[in-house]
Design an enzyme around this catalytic site. Structure first.
Site, PDB file in Angstrom:
ATOM      1  N   GLY A  23       0.785  -1.240   0.000  1.00  0.00           N
ATOM      2  CA  GLY A  23       0.000   0.000   0.000  1.00  0.00           C
ATOM      3  C   GLY A  23       0.812   1.283   0.000  1.00  0.00           C
ATOM      4  N   LEU A  24       0.413   2.190   0.864  1.00  0.00           N
ATOM      5  CA  LEU A  24       1.041   3.516   0.906  1.00  0.00           C
ATOM      6  C   LEU A  24       2.485   3.432   1.388  1.00  0.00           C
ATOM      7  N   ARG A  44       4.818  -7.991   9.505  1.00  0.00           N
ATOM      8  CA  ARG A  44       4.766  -9.368   9.981  1.00  0.00           C
ATOM      9  C   ARG A  44       5.095 -10.393   8.905  1.00  0.00           C
ATOM     10  N   PHE A 102     -10.780  -2.305  10.875  1.00  0.00           N
ATOM     11  CA  PHE A 102     -11.925  -2.890  10.192  1.00  0.00           C
ATOM     12  C   PHE A 102     -13.146  -2.050  10.506  1.00  0.00           C
ATOM     13  N   SER A 110     -15.952  -6.946  20.390  1.00  0.00           N
ATOM     14  CA  SER A 110     -15.528  -7.491  21.681  1.00  0.00           C
ATOM     15  C   SER A 110     -14.364  -6.641  22.185  1.00  0.00           C
ATOM     16  N   TYR A 152      -9.733  11.425  10.987  1.00  0.00           N
ATOM     17  CA  TYR A 152     -10.617  11.171  12.130  1.00  0.00           C
ATOM     18  C   TYR A 152      -9.835  11.004  13.440  1.00  0.00           C
ATOM     19  N   ARG A 204     -10.763  -3.760   3.986  1.00  0.00           N
ATOM     20  CA  ARG A 204     -11.241  -3.765   5.378  1.00  0.00           C
ATOM     21  C   ARG A 204     -12.316  -2.725   5.648  1.00  0.00           C
TER      22      ARG A 204
HETATM   23  C1  HXC Z   1     -16.039  -6.993  14.209  1.00  0.00           C
HETATM   24  C2  HXC Z   1     -14.020  -8.123  14.081  1.00  0.00           C
HETATM   25  C3  HXC Z   1     -13.949  -7.862  12.689  1.00  0.00           C
HETATM   26  C4  HXC Z   1     -15.016  -7.112  12.097  1.00  0.00           C
HETATM   27  C5  HXC Z   1     -12.184  -8.987  13.268  1.00  0.00           C
HETATM   28  N1  HXC Z   1     -12.917  -8.818  14.386  1.00  0.00           N
HETATM   29  N2  HXC Z   1     -12.792  -8.400  12.214  1.00  0.00           N
HETATM   30  N3  HXC Z   1     -15.054  -7.699  14.830  1.00  0.00           N
HETATM   31  N4  HXC Z   1     -16.039  -6.710  12.891  1.00  0.00           N
HETATM   32  N5  HXC Z   1     -15.003  -6.795  10.792  1.00  0.00           N
HETATM   33  C6  HXC Z   1     -12.607  -9.301  15.723  1.00  0.00           C
HETATM   34  C7  HXC Z   1     -12.557 -10.806  15.821  1.00  0.00           C
HETATM   35  O1  HXC Z   1     -13.837 -11.356  16.007  1.00  0.00           O
HETATM   36  C8  HXC Z   1     -11.652 -10.999  17.034  1.00  0.00           C
HETATM   37  O2  HXC Z   1     -12.342 -10.783  18.236  1.00  0.00           O
HETATM   38  C9  HXC Z   1     -10.671  -9.857  16.914  1.00  0.00           C
HETATM   39  O3  HXC Z   1     -11.291  -8.863  16.088  1.00  0.00           O
HETATM   40  C10 HXC Z   1      -9.360 -10.259  16.255  1.00  0.00           C
HETATM   41  O4  HXC Z   1      -9.677 -11.078  15.191  1.00  0.00           O
HETATM   42  P1  HXC Z   1      -8.597 -12.012  14.509  1.00  0.00           P
HETATM   43  O5  HXC Z   1      -9.344 -13.101  13.798  1.00  0.00           O
HETATM   44  O6  HXC Z   1      -7.528 -12.364  15.465  1.00  0.00           O
HETATM   45  O7  HXC Z   1      -7.972 -11.060  13.499  1.00  0.00           O
HETATM   46  P2  HXC Z   1      -8.224 -10.986  11.982  1.00  0.00           P
HETATM   47  O8  HXC Z   1      -9.672 -10.726  11.665  1.00  0.00           O
HETATM   48  O9  HXC Z   1      -7.553 -12.164  11.344  1.00  0.00           O
HETATM   49  O10 HXC Z   1      -7.359  -9.706  11.621  1.00  0.00           O
HETATM   50  C11 HXC Z   1      -7.797  -8.419  11.979  1.00  0.00           C
HETATM   51  C12 HXC Z   1      -6.645  -7.483  11.682  1.00  0.00           C
HETATM   52  C13 HXC Z   1      -6.202  -7.743  10.209  1.00  0.00           C
HETATM   53  C14 HXC Z   1      -5.493  -7.772  12.664  1.00  0.00           C
HETATM   54  C15 HXC Z   1      -7.096  -6.079  11.890  1.00  0.00           C
HETATM   55  O11 HXC Z   1      -7.216  -7.316   9.319  1.00  0.00           O
HETATM   56  C16 HXC Z   1      -4.927  -7.094   9.859  1.00  0.00           C
HETATM   57  O12 HXC Z   1      -3.840  -7.652  10.081  1.00  0.00           O
HETATM   58  N6  HXC Z   1      -4.936  -5.895   9.273  1.00  0.00           N
HETATM   59  C17 HXC Z   1      -3.714  -5.214   8.877  1.00  0.00           C
HETATM   60  C18 HXC Z   1      -3.902  -4.409   7.659  1.00  0.00           C
HETATM   61  C19 HXC Z   1      -5.036  -3.400   7.720  1.00  0.00           C
HETATM   62  O13 HXC Z   1      -5.958  -3.547   8.512  1.00  0.00           O
HETATM   63  N7  HXC Z   1      -4.936  -2.413   6.849  1.00  0.00           N
HETATM   64  C20 HXC Z   1      -5.891  -1.371   6.778  1.00  0.00           C
HETATM   65  C21 HXC Z   1      -5.347  -0.153   7.375  1.00  0.00           C
HETATM   66  S1  HXC Z   1      -6.455   1.064   6.795  1.00  0.00           S
HETATM   67  P3  HXC Z   1     -12.912 -12.031  19.131  1.00  0.00           P
HETATM   68  O14 HXC Z   1     -13.417 -11.407  20.388  1.00  0.00           O
HETATM   69  O15 HXC Z   1     -14.007 -12.650  18.303  1.00  0.00           O
HETATM   70  O16 HXC Z   1     -11.752 -12.948  19.347  1.00  0.00           O
HETATM   71  C22 HXC Z   1      -6.468   2.410   7.738  1.00  0.00           C
HETATM   72  C23 HXC Z   1      -7.128   3.557   7.001  1.00  0.00           C
HETATM   73  C24 HXC Z   1      -7.779   4.556   7.830  1.00  0.00           C
HETATM   74  O17 HXC Z   1      -6.022   2.438   8.838  1.00  0.00           O
HETATM   75  C25 HXC Z   1      -8.485   5.678   7.091  1.00  0.00           C
HETATM   76  C26 HXC Z   1      -9.133   5.433   5.789  1.00  0.00           C
HETATM   77  C27 HXC Z   1      -9.764   6.640   5.155  1.00  0.00           C
HETATM   78  P1  NAP Z   2      -2.104  -1.496   4.229  1.00  0.00           P
HETATM   79  O1  NAP Z   2      -1.553  -1.693   2.857  1.00  0.00           O
HETATM   80  O2  NAP Z   2      -3.060  -2.496   4.760  1.00  0.00           O
HETATM   81  O3  NAP Z   2      -0.865  -1.348   5.203  1.00  0.00           O
HETATM   82  C1  NAP Z   2      -0.843  -1.758   6.516  1.00  0.00           C
HETATM   83  C2  NAP Z   2       0.504  -2.379   6.774  1.00  0.00           C
HETATM   84  O4  NAP Z   2       0.667  -2.581   8.169  1.00  0.00           O
HETATM   85  C3  NAP Z   2       0.707  -3.723   6.090  1.00  0.00           C
HETATM   86  O5  NAP Z   2       1.896  -3.679   5.317  1.00  0.00           O
HETATM   87  C4  NAP Z   2       0.864  -4.715   7.237  1.00  0.00           C
HETATM   88  O6  NAP Z   2       1.823  -5.707   6.907  1.00  0.00           O
HETATM   89  C5  NAP Z   2       1.330  -3.799   8.354  1.00  0.00           C
HETATM   90  N1  NAP Z   2       0.997  -4.310   9.678  1.00  0.00           N
HETATM   91  C6  NAP Z   2      -0.235  -4.553  10.173  1.00  0.00           C
HETATM   92  N2  NAP Z   2      -0.157  -5.055  11.422  1.00  0.00           N
HETATM   93  C7  NAP Z   2       1.168  -5.081  11.721  1.00  0.00           C
HETATM   94  C8  NAP Z   2       1.898  -5.507  12.865  1.00  0.00           C
HETATM   95  N3  NAP Z   2       1.298  -5.975  13.952  1.00  0.00           N
HETATM   96  N4  NAP Z   2       3.239  -5.390  12.826  1.00  0.00           N
HETATM   97  C9  NAP Z   2       3.880  -4.946  11.730  1.00  0.00           C
HETATM   98  N5  NAP Z   2       3.248  -4.518  10.641  1.00  0.00           N
HETATM   99  C10 NAP Z   2       1.897  -4.605  10.626  1.00  0.00           C
HETATM  100  O7  NAP Z   2      -2.841  -0.082   4.367  1.00  0.00           O
HETATM  101  P2  NAP Z   2      -2.555   1.377   3.771  1.00  0.00           P
HETATM  102  O8  NAP Z   2      -3.824   1.858   3.207  1.00  0.00           O
HETATM  103  O9  NAP Z   2      -1.325   1.389   2.922  1.00  0.00           O
HETATM  104  O10 NAP Z   2      -2.301   2.208   5.101  1.00  0.00           O
HETATM  105  C11 NAP Z   2      -1.016   2.703   5.453  1.00  0.00           C
HETATM  106  C12 NAP Z   2      -1.160   3.763   6.535  1.00  0.00           C
HETATM  107  O11 NAP Z   2      -1.895   4.874   6.047  1.00  0.00           O
HETATM  108  C13 NAP Z   2      -1.898   3.293   7.791  1.00  0.00           C
HETATM  109  O12 NAP Z   2      -1.306   3.895   8.931  1.00  0.00           O
HETATM  110  C14 NAP Z   2      -3.289   3.839   7.605  1.00  0.00           C
HETATM  111  O13 NAP Z   2      -3.974   4.029   8.808  1.00  0.00           O
HETATM  112  C15 NAP Z   2      -2.960   5.155   6.932  1.00  0.00           C
HETATM  113  N6  NAP Z   2      -4.087   5.720   6.195  1.00  0.00           N
HETATM  114  C16 NAP Z   2      -4.486   5.149   5.026  1.00  0.00           C
HETATM  115  C17 NAP Z   2      -5.524   5.722   4.330  1.00  0.00           C
HETATM  116  C18 NAP Z   2      -5.985   5.174   3.001  1.00  0.00           C
HETATM  117  O14 NAP Z   2      -6.926   5.724   2.416  1.00  0.00           O
HETATM  118  N7  NAP Z   2      -5.356   4.143   2.467  1.00  0.00           N
HETATM  119  C19 NAP Z   2      -6.182   6.847   4.840  1.00  0.00           C
HETATM  120  C20 NAP Z   2      -5.765   7.386   6.050  1.00  0.00           C
HETATM  121  C21 NAP Z   2      -4.702   6.819   6.724  1.00  0.00           C
HETATM  122  P3  NAP Z   2       1.763  -7.229   7.477  1.00  0.00           P
HETATM  123  O15 NAP Z   2       0.412  -7.746   7.211  1.00  0.00           O
HETATM  124  O16 NAP Z   2       2.883  -7.907   6.716  1.00  0.00           O
HETATM  125  O17 NAP Z   2       2.095  -7.134   8.933  1.00  0.00           O
END
Ligand code: HXC
Ligand code: NAP
Length: 285
Positions: A23-24, A44, A102, A110, A152, A204
């Site tokens: 991503g970014l 990770r 998410f 939870s 936000y 997500r």
């Molecule tokens: C409610 C949820 C859920 C959902 C997971 N959970 N997804 N609850 N709604 N959609 C709950 C599960 O039930 C569990 O709780 C707990 O969260 C952890 O779940 P896990 O199964 O262990 O995790 P998993 O779903 O596999 O992974 C969740 C995650 C994963 C760790 C957040 O998606 C991840 O690694 N994401 C990294 C990358 C990412 O998210 N990128 C986006 C960044 S975007 P219980 O109680 O049931 O055990 C961003 C942009 C912001 O920040 C601004 C945009 C404009």
């Molecule tokens: P992304 O591609 O999902 O990037 C998230 C990264 O975080 C992944 O490379 C993931 O890699 C890493 N990560 C997640 N959990 C981690 C952990 N426990 N330890 C180490 N690394 C971890 O999302 P993105 O859209 O590029 O977002 C990048 C940043 O910009 C984030 O801070 C997000 O909040 C911010 N942002 C994005 C937007 C947008 O519109 N895209 C808007 C506002 C802010 P692994 O899975 O390999 O760990």
């Protein structure tokens, strides 16, 4: 949409980008390479990082080291940072970019679900900040933190409450340490992006049909989402020495999105011209 800074703007710098394999983070890492920096990407999934490192070096040249690390684990962060120092000799800047999120009604969460996000977004940034900050201070080295937040972080937002709480914490750390650690020549700044399409964020936050119903471009006064290069230009400037006097700042890059939601009468874009004509019949058009 082009690169902004001169070709040697980051020459000699070593920049650690968490979440730099996707991503970014990957886009910003690519531009840092274009400008002469060496880059460490840490997250990770080692296989993703390794593939991205090859890709980045092919596209941009330079040197990229992929290091596996869960930033929510303080011991792993310490170990990863030490490896980065051992292999690169130094780290000049840390881009706290890794995050997790998410979309969900808060009453469906939870405690564990909330904590998973806070552990990665807030505690991950805390762990990186303590590790790098203590190293720079102990070795009397300058340093720079650039923290990715969101708009936000200051407005709050429903449906992403764990992320909003964690990003607000990151913003508070940014502003606090900008003052406390300035005496060590360590700067802290943040970027608050609006919508920039990435697979990670879109999958997500706009899963299924949500992406059609809630087209992010429609919320932006400029009528479009961001281009990765636009963000990379800002990030490169903020980690470069050209921004040496910028400290404690959060720069929004969102095409006017959040302020549109805040202005009392901004929704009046929807009022047709005929209505204005009827309301003010005597006024010249
Ligand atoms: C409610 C949820 C859920 C959902 C997971 N959970 N997804 N609850 N709604 N959609 C709950 C599960 O039930 C569990 O709780 C707990 O969260 C952890 O779940 P896990 O199964 O262990 O995790 P998993 O779903 O596999 O992974 C969740 C995650 C994963 C760790 C957040 O998606 C991840 O690694 N994401 C990294 C990358 C990412 O998210 N990128 C986006 C960044 S975007 P219980 O109680 O049931 O055990 C961003 C942009 C912001 O920040 C601004 C945009 C404009
Ligand atoms: P992304 O591609 O999902 O990037 C998230 C990264 O975080 C992944 O490379 C993931 O890699 C890493 N990560 C997640 N959990 C981690 C952990 N426990 N330890 C180490 N690394 C971890 O999302 P993105 O859209 O590029 O977002 C990048 C940043 O910009 C984030 O801070 C997000 O909040 C911010 N942002 C994005 C937007 C947008 O519109 N895209 C808007 C506002 C802010 P692994 O899975 O390999 O760990």
């Amino acid at each position: 949409m082009n690169g902004m800074l001169r070709a040697d703007a980051l020459s000699g710098k070593v920049i650690l980008v968490t979440g730099g394999g996707t991503g970014l983070g990957k886009s910003m890492a690519g531009y840092f390479l274009d400008l002469g920096a060496k880059v460490i990407i840490a997250s990770r999934k080692l296989e993703v990082l390794e593939a991205s490192a090859v890709d980045l070096m092919e596209q941009h040249g330079g040197e990229v080291i992929p290091l596996a690390c869960d930033i929510s684990n303080a011991a792993e962060v310490d170990q990863m940072f030490q490896t980065a120092i051992d292999r690169m000799g130094k780290v000049d800047a840390v881009l706290n970019n890794a995050a997790a999120n998410f979309i969900s009604p808060t009453e469906r969460l939870s405690s564990r679900a909330f904590r998973v996000i806070v552990d990665i977004v807030l505690m991950g940034t805390v762990n990186m900040t303590l590790t790098a900050g203590k190293y720079w201070i102990a070795n009397r080295l300058p340093g720079s933190f650039l923290n990715m937040v969101t708009t936000y972080a200051f407005t709050g937002s429903g449906y992403v409450v764990p992320s909003a709480a964690a990003k607000a914490g990151v913003l508070a750390i940014t502003r606090s340490l900008a003052v406390e650690w300035a005496k060590y020549n360590i700067r802290s700044n943040a970027i608050a992006p609006g919508p920039f399409p990435t697979e990670g964020a879109w999958s997500r936050l706009l899963p299924g049909k949500l992406v059609e119903e809630f087209d992010p471009a429609k919320k932006v006064p400029l009528g479009r989402v961001g281009e990765h290069q636009e963000l990379a230009n800002l990030a490169a400037y903020l980690v470069s020495d050209f921004s040496a006097f910028i400290n404690g700042e959060v720069i929004t890059i969102d095409g006017g999105e959040w302020i549109k939601g805040a202005g009392e009468f901004n929704g009046f874009d929807a009022v047709p011209q005929e209505t204005w004509d009827q309301l003010n019949p005597k006024r010249k058009k």
